[in-house]
Design a protein around this motif. Structure first.
Motif, PDB file in Angstrom:
ATOM      1  N   ALA A  58       0.235  -0.979  -0.038  1.00  6.19           N
ATOM      2  CA  ALA A  58       0.172  -0.524   0.138  1.00  6.19           C
ATOM      3  C   ALA A  58       0.338   1.128   0.020  1.00  6.19           C
ATOM      4  N   LEU A  59       1.759   1.859   0.604  1.00  2.00           N
ATOM      5  CA  LEU A  59       2.528   2.130   0.930  1.00  2.00           C
ATOM      6  C   LEU A  59       3.555   2.370  -0.476  1.00  2.00           C
ATOM      7  N   GLN A  60       3.905   1.845  -1.048  1.00  3.93           N
ATOM      8  CA  GLN A  60       4.741   1.363  -2.447  1.00  3.93           C
ATOM      9  C   GLN A  60       3.417   2.302  -3.321  1.00  3.93           C
ATOM     10  N   ARG A  61       2.045   1.881  -3.203  1.00  2.00           N
ATOM     11  CA  ARG A  61       0.563   2.247  -4.536  1.00  2.00           C
ATOM     12  C   ARG A  61       0.571   4.194  -4.122  1.00  2.00           C
ATOM     13  N   SER A  62       1.065   4.557  -2.871  1.00  5.11           N
ATOM     14  CA  SER A  62       0.805   5.747  -2.715  1.00  5.11           C
ATOM     15  C   SER A  62       2.182   6.619  -3.406  1.00  5.11           C
ATOM     16  N   ARG A  63       2.418   6.015  -3.408  1.00  2.00           N
ATOM     17  CA  ARG A  63       3.279   6.896  -4.879  1.00  2.00           C
ATOM     18  C   ARG A  63       2.701   7.132  -6.194  1.00  2.00           C
ATOM     19  N   THR A  64       1.676   6.457  -6.194  1.00  2.00           N
ATOM     20  CA  THR A  64       1.317   6.289  -7.599  1.00  2.00           C
ATOM     21  C   THR A  64      -0.369   6.799  -7.705  1.00  2.00           C
ATOM     22  N   GLN A  65      -1.265   6.464  -6.118  1.00  2.00           N
ATOM     23  CA  GLN A  65      -1.820   6.451  -6.153  1.00  2.00           C
ATOM     24  C   GLN A  65      -2.674   8.185  -5.402  1.00  2.00           C
ATOM     25  N   VAL A  66      -0.912   8.590  -4.914  1.00  3.37           N
ATOM     26  CA  VAL A  66      -1.326   9.351  -4.239  1.00  3.37           C
ATOM     27  C   VAL A  66      -1.476   9.231  -2.757  1.00  3.37           C
ATOM     28  N   VAL A  67      -2.971   8.670  -2.482  1.00  7.50           N
ATOM     29  CA  VAL A  67      -3.400   7.721  -1.237  1.00  7.50           C
ATOM     30  C   VAL A  67      -3.564   6.407  -1.373  1.00  7.50           C
ATOM     31  N   ALA A  68      -2.991   5.386  -0.515  1.00  6.49           N
ATOM     32  CA  ALA A  68      -3.386   4.537  -1.192  1.00  6.49           C
ATOM     33  C   ALA A  68      -3.573   4.054   0.652  1.00  6.49           C
ATOM     34  N   GLY A  69      -3.883   2.087   0.758  1.00  9.16           N
ATOM     35  CA  GLY A  69      -4.338   1.579   1.839  1.00  9.16           C
ATOM     36  C   GLY A  69      -4.369  -0.173   1.575  1.00  9.16           C
ATOM     37  N   ASN A  70      -4.723  -0.704   2.962  1.00  9.32           N
ATOM     38  CA  ASN A  70      -5.139  -2.251   2.873  1.00  9.32           C
ATOM     39  C   ASN A  70      -6.265  -2.125   3.807  1.00  9.32           C
ATOM     40  N   GLY A  71      -6.738  -1.478   3.948  1.00  6.14           N
ATOM     41  CA  GLY A  71      -8.064  -1.495   4.903  1.00  6.14           C
ATOM     42  C   GLY A  71      -8.238  -0.945   5.995  1.00  6.14           C
ATOM     43  N   TYR A  72      -6.842  -0.841   6.695  1.00  4.77           N
ATOM     44  CA  TYR A  72      -6.688  -0.176   7.671  1.00  4.77           C
ATOM     45  C   TYR A  72      -5.611   0.689   8.183  1.00  4.77           C
ATOM     46  N   HIS A  73      -4.704   0.476   7.400  1.00  5.41           N
ATOM     47  CA  HIS A  73      -4.034   1.847   7.234  1.00  5.41           C
ATOM     48  C   HIS A  73      -4.089   2.705   6.301  1.00  5.41           C
ATOM     49  N   LEU A  74      -4.045   3.947   6.306  1.00  3.88           N
ATOM     50  CA  LEU A  74      -4.232   4.449   5.003  1.00  3.88           C
ATOM     51  C   LEU A  74      -2.913   5.461   4.546  1.00  3.88           C
ATOM     52  N   TYR A  75      -2.233   5.358   3.723  1.00  5.69           N
ATOM     53  CA  TYR A  75      -0.983   6.544   3.209  1.00  5.69           C
ATOM     54  C   TYR A  75      -0.948   7.184   2.463  1.00  5.69           C
ATOM     55  N   LEU A  76      -0.690   8.843   2.641  1.00 11.37           N
ATOM     56  CA  LEU A  76      -0.927  10.206   1.924  1.00 11.37           C
ATOM     57  C   LEU A  76       0.047  10.322   1.523  1.00 11.37           C
ATOM     58  N   HIS A  77       0.693  10.757   0.127  1.00 13.30           N
ATOM     59  CA  HIS A  77       2.419  10.436  -0.076  1.00 13.30           C
ATOM     60  C   HIS A  77       1.999  12.511  -0.647  1.00 13.30           C
ATOM     61  N   SER A  78       3.065  12.843  -0.038  1.00 16.17           N
ATOM     62  CA  SER A  78       3.080  13.974  -0.432  1.00 16.17           C
ATOM     63  C   SER A  78       3.991  14.157  -1.954  1.00 16.17           C
ATOM     64  N   LEU A  79       4.760  14.953  -1.860  1.00 12.37           N
ATOM     65  CA  LEU A  79       5.835  15.527  -2.738  1.00 12.37           C
ATOM     66  C   LEU A  79       7.064  15.784  -2.029  1.00 12.37           C
ATOM     67  N   GLN A  80       6.826  16.090  -0.981  1.00 10.48           N
ATOM     68  CA  GLN A  80       8.261  17.524  -0.037  1.00 10.48           C
ATOM     69  C   GLN A  80       7.976  16.315   1.498  1.00 10.48           C
ATOM     70  N   PRO A  81       8.999  16.458   1.992  1.00  9.99           N
ATOM     71  CA  PRO A  81       9.145  15.618   3.330  1.00  9.99           C
ATOM     72  C   PRO A  81       9.415  17.093   4.924  1.00  9.99           C
ATOM     73  N   ASP A  82       9.041  18.353   4.425  1.00  7.27           N
ATOM     74  CA  ASP A  82       9.586  19.133   5.104  1.00  7.27           C
ATOM     75  C   ASP A  82       8.679  20.295   5.617  1.00  7.27           C
TER      76      ASP A  82
END
Length: 176
Positions: free
Chosen positions: A32-56
């Motif tokens: 799911a973490l890897q999918r968030s890189r292309t989908q922006v938001v991805a999850g597995n039913g219990y976790h959602l990962y929000l993928h920003s283009l910057q870290p700070d």
């Protein structure tokens, strides 16, 4: 179509990720973490990962719970369907290295469907890149970098619009 509850917090997207998960769901999901890189938001039913283009630069995370399904906002840069199960009825907004940015109590435990929408993602990334280049060219120190992050005129925002769909099905410990 009434709003039941709304929660908002800011979080630093350490390693470009902010997580949203049930307070009892400790294990992440690399797929799911890897999918968030292309989908922006991805999850597995219990976790959602929000993928920003910057870290700070801090991003705003808004979680809204509705009594009925909602249409995605028309002014968003992008949207994706999400489903999130919360057996405890409490969600955590987490910054990977910095820990929880906040928690929100859902109206009740269970499975919530909805959509994630985002805005300001590209503009914040462009500002971040410009600041990095200026920092090199002008030899900024850490204090000046921190001040620059706080001066970003664009708000990067992720909004989760959720609605209850069913009770959680307890795991049968004999099946493990």
């Amino acid at each position: 179509m009434s709003l039941i509850t709304e929660y908002s917090t800011t979080a630093r997207p350490d390693r470009r990720i902010v997580e949203v998960y049930d307070s009892d769901a400790y294990l992440g999901d690399d797929d799911a973490l890897q999918r968030s890189r292309t989908q922006v938001v991805a999850g597995n039913g219990y976790h959602l990962y929000l993928h920003s283009l910057q870290p700070d630069i801090e991003v705003r995370v808004i979680i809204r719970v509705w009594d009925t399904p909602q249409k995605p906002p028309e002014d968003a840069e992008g949207t994706v369907f999400v489903s999130l199960e919360s057996e405890t009825g409490q969600l955590v907004v987490n910054q990977l290295a910095f820990g929880p940015a906040g928690t929100v109590d859902l109206p009740r435990p269970g499975v919530y469907d909805g959509h994630a929408a985002w805005s300001g993602r590209d503009a914040t990334a462009a500002y971040y890149d410009t600041c990095l280049q200026r920092a090199v060219d002008e030899q900024w120190g850490a204090e000046q970098m921190g001040a620059a992050w706080k001066q970003c005129s664009t708000a990067e925002q992720y909004t989760l619009d959720l609605w209850f769909v069913k009770e959680s099905v307890p795991e049968d410990e004999d099946d493990e």
